[in-house]
Motif scaffolding. Sequence first.
Motif, PDB file in Angstrom:
ATOM      1  N   THR A 105      12.786   8.816  24.202  1.00 55.27           N
ATOM      2  CA  THR A 105      13.256   8.824  22.266  1.00 55.27           C
ATOM      3  C   THR A 105      14.086  10.028  21.819  1.00 55.27           C
ATOM      4  O   THR A 105      12.632  10.830  21.759  1.00 55.27           O
ATOM      5  CB  THR A 105      12.003   7.608  22.061  1.00 55.27           C
ATOM      6  N   MET A 106      15.468  10.163  21.394  1.00 57.29           N
ATOM      7  CA  MET A 106      15.733  10.916  20.878  1.00 57.29           C
ATOM      8  C   MET A 106      15.717  10.377  19.020  1.00 57.29           C
ATOM      9  O   MET A 106      16.306   9.533  19.093  1.00 57.29           O
ATOM     10  CB  MET A 106      16.880  11.780  21.240  1.00 57.29           C
ATOM     11  N   ASP A 107      15.345  11.138  18.458  1.00 63.98           N
ATOM     12  CA  ASP A 107      15.247  11.093  17.222  1.00 63.98           C
ATOM     13  C   ASP A 107      16.746  11.658  16.612  1.00 63.98           C
ATOM     14  O   ASP A 107      16.748  12.724  16.913  1.00 63.98           O
ATOM     15  CB  ASP A 107      13.956  11.712  15.420  1.00 63.98           C
ATOM     16  N   CYS A 108      17.436  10.932  15.924  1.00 60.55           N
ATOM     17  CA  CYS A 108      19.052  11.595  15.738  1.00 60.55           C
ATOM     18  C   CYS A 108      19.451  10.262  14.112  1.00 60.55           C
ATOM     19  O   CYS A 108      18.450   9.047  14.756  1.00 60.55           O
ATOM     20  CB  CYS A 108      19.780  11.465  16.042  1.00 60.55           C
ATOM     21  N   GLY A 109      20.485  10.478  13.532  1.00 55.00           N
ATOM     22  CA  GLY A 109      21.322  10.635  12.509  1.00 55.00           C
ATOM     23  C   GLY A 109      22.917  10.085  12.742  1.00 55.00           C
ATOM     24  O   GLY A 109      22.855   9.517  12.139  1.00 55.00           O
ATOM     25  N   LEU A 110      23.169  10.464  13.815  1.00 52.40           N
ATOM     26  CA  LEU A 110      24.456  10.447  14.168  1.00 52.40           C
ATOM     27  C   LEU A 110      24.769  10.796  15.492  1.00 52.40           C
ATOM     28  O   LEU A 110      23.888  11.947  16.565  1.00 52.40           O
ATOM     29  CB  LEU A 110      25.072  11.547  13.680  1.00 52.40           C
ATOM     30  N   VAL A 111      25.453   9.426  16.228  1.00 51.62           N
ATOM     31  CA  VAL A 111      25.726   9.222  17.892  1.00 51.62           C
ATOM     32  C   VAL A 111      27.368   9.476  18.240  1.00 51.62           C
ATOM     33  O   VAL A 111      27.781   8.527  17.263  1.00 51.62           O
ATOM     34  CB  VAL A 111      24.563   8.669  18.391  1.00 51.62           C
ATOM     35  N   ILE A 112      28.162  10.591  18.879  1.00 49.13           N
ATOM     36  CA  ILE A 112      28.915  10.246  19.348  1.00 49.13           C
ATOM     37  C   ILE A 112      28.894  10.260  20.609  1.00 49.13           C
ATOM     38  O   ILE A 112      28.687  10.992  21.331  1.00 49.13           O
ATOM     39  CB  ILE A 112      29.428  11.331  18.585  1.00 49.13           C
ATOM     40  N   THR A 113      29.904   9.096  21.113  1.00 47.35           N
ATOM     41  CA  THR A 113      29.963   8.727  22.703  1.00 47.35           C
ATOM     42  C   THR A 113      31.629   9.218  22.656  1.00 47.35           C
ATOM     43  O   THR A 113      32.110   9.066  22.711  1.00 47.35           O
ATOM     44  CB  THR A 113      29.972   7.449  22.968  1.00 47.35           C
ATOM     45  N   SER A 114      31.145  10.510  23.906  1.00 44.81           N
ATOM     46  CA  SER A 114      32.283  11.716  24.970  1.00 44.81           C
ATOM     47  C   SER A 114      32.042  10.691  26.378  1.00 44.81           C
ATOM     48  O   SER A 114      31.834  11.526  27.428  1.00 44.81           O
ATOM     49  CB  SER A 114      32.470  13.031  24.261  1.00 44.81           C
ATOM     50  N   ILE A 115      32.340   9.761  26.365  1.00 41.69           N
ATOM     51  CA  ILE A 115      32.302   8.829  27.651  1.00 41.69           C
ATOM     52  C   ILE A 115      33.360   8.463  27.766  1.00 41.69           C
ATOM     53  O   ILE A 115      33.645   8.528  29.477  1.00 41.69           O
ATOM     54  CB  ILE A 115      31.021   7.798  27.748  1.00 41.69           C
ATOM     55  N   GLY A 116      35.046   9.245  27.878  1.00 36.50           N
ATOM     56  CA  GLY A 116      36.609   8.637  28.170  1.00 36.50           C
ATOM     57  C   GLY A 116      36.737   7.342  27.611  1.00 36.50           C
ATOM     58  O   GLY A 116      36.635   6.731  26.516  1.00 36.50           O
TER      59      GLY A 116
END
Length: 498
Positions: free
Chosen positions: A356-367
Amino acid sequence: MSTPQVLLSKAAALNLLWTSGRRINRFNGHVRVITRSASSAAHQKVCVVGGGPAGFYTAQHLLKACQDVQVDIYERLPVPFGLVRFGVAPDHPEVKNVISTFTQTAHHARCCYYGNVNVGTDVSVEELREAYHAVVLSYGAEGNRSMGVPGEDLEGVYPAKDFVGWYNGLPSNRELNPGLDCETAVILGQGNVALDVARILLSPIDELKKTDITQRSLDALAQSQVRRVLIVGRRGPLQIAGTIKELREMVNLPDTKPEMVASEFEGMAEALKVIPRPRKRLTELMLKTAVDPPAEKERQRRQAASRSWGLRFLRSPLEVLAGPDGARVAGIRLAVNRLEGTGDGSVAVPTGEVETMDCGLVITSIGYKSLPIDPAVPFDPRKAIVPNSLGRVQQAAGLYCSGWLKTGPVGVIATTMNNSFDTAHSVVEDLTSGCLDATSAKPGSTGIGPLLDKRGVKPVSFSDWEKINQEERRRGAAQGKPREKLLDVEEMLKTART
């Protein structure tokens, strides 16, 4: 022989635009209508749908390879150039130099640009096929690939395409308002777009101020609390999709330091002996950054840095985790993978371990992915492309595709250029070999114009776009920037018609 030219009032000339099929250039408050002699009039009509790189490269090759063809480019937005305008990072102005080539194509005597025309809504593909000898679909990939995991709809999760569109001024993304009030951002994917996003998140504001990034985005980034960016990939260092140029920019980014896990690079030194040179140089740079002790100057630079970035390998998303409010992202659960196979053919297989990674922003660059434009056009939803052979759409004579719609979202602008040239070659071959009936008269834009007029659609010409371009440059100059992009379509249209 010089081209005959006639000066008309603006209103009179615009009335001729659709009915005569003549090319119109505006200057000094008047309109110059350029007519063509009968010997030079093009009777083969080709329509290109999409004013991005694929569309312009297709048009360029058609005009060069066939002296008897008129090419009309239809674009959904009032402004041209597609991903060159809306996808290239603002701190990479050199990549946008291709715009000068596209502008030359648009100014060609046998080429016309019609912006603000939404093919599939304002006019159907079948109507275009009736008006043109050949129709080339080059409208790119406007959709986002989904992770397919719980929580991806939480606030604070954004597709990279939308995030890039936000800072590059794409009208549909201007209201994105991403939450940057967190310390850690996670980017899923390790291609050049992912590296671009990471670099923009961490770049000094004073550097971004010199670019054509939108002022709205610049203001938001100036207030950003993001200090750490982790770029996560499902496979290993030897499969990273980014290129050495973009990775080197991350390594040298001011006020940042790399945050790598040395153990993830075990065995890489041995692998260097057999991998191809471009991959070898990229891997050497990663190894030097992650494993080698830095020289004194670099050590001091890293110690003084207030921000960090890092690559994380062999991780796949399982779930985006919500915070206490149940609405906003607070972390991401990842499957730990191992690789089966070697090189680019290796496959990531879950080990059963979870992280598990703690974060407040996720950006999906999967295509990115293409979307169907019209029910009459064949479309493969699994591959998200139009089924084709060398650009020829299957079971649809006279219909073609180029760019990412043809191949899927792969490669760089040069890749798109080559595949667009290949499609244009197929069109020319079919026009000259008799596969298409190029002898029958087709109305081209003079057949489409009345349909659009009846539907209340007012196209934007290339000279109209040049008014928008001039206004953006004027606004940019006032702020010490190359340009300040107009973000609203209605404002674009108003500027174009002033």
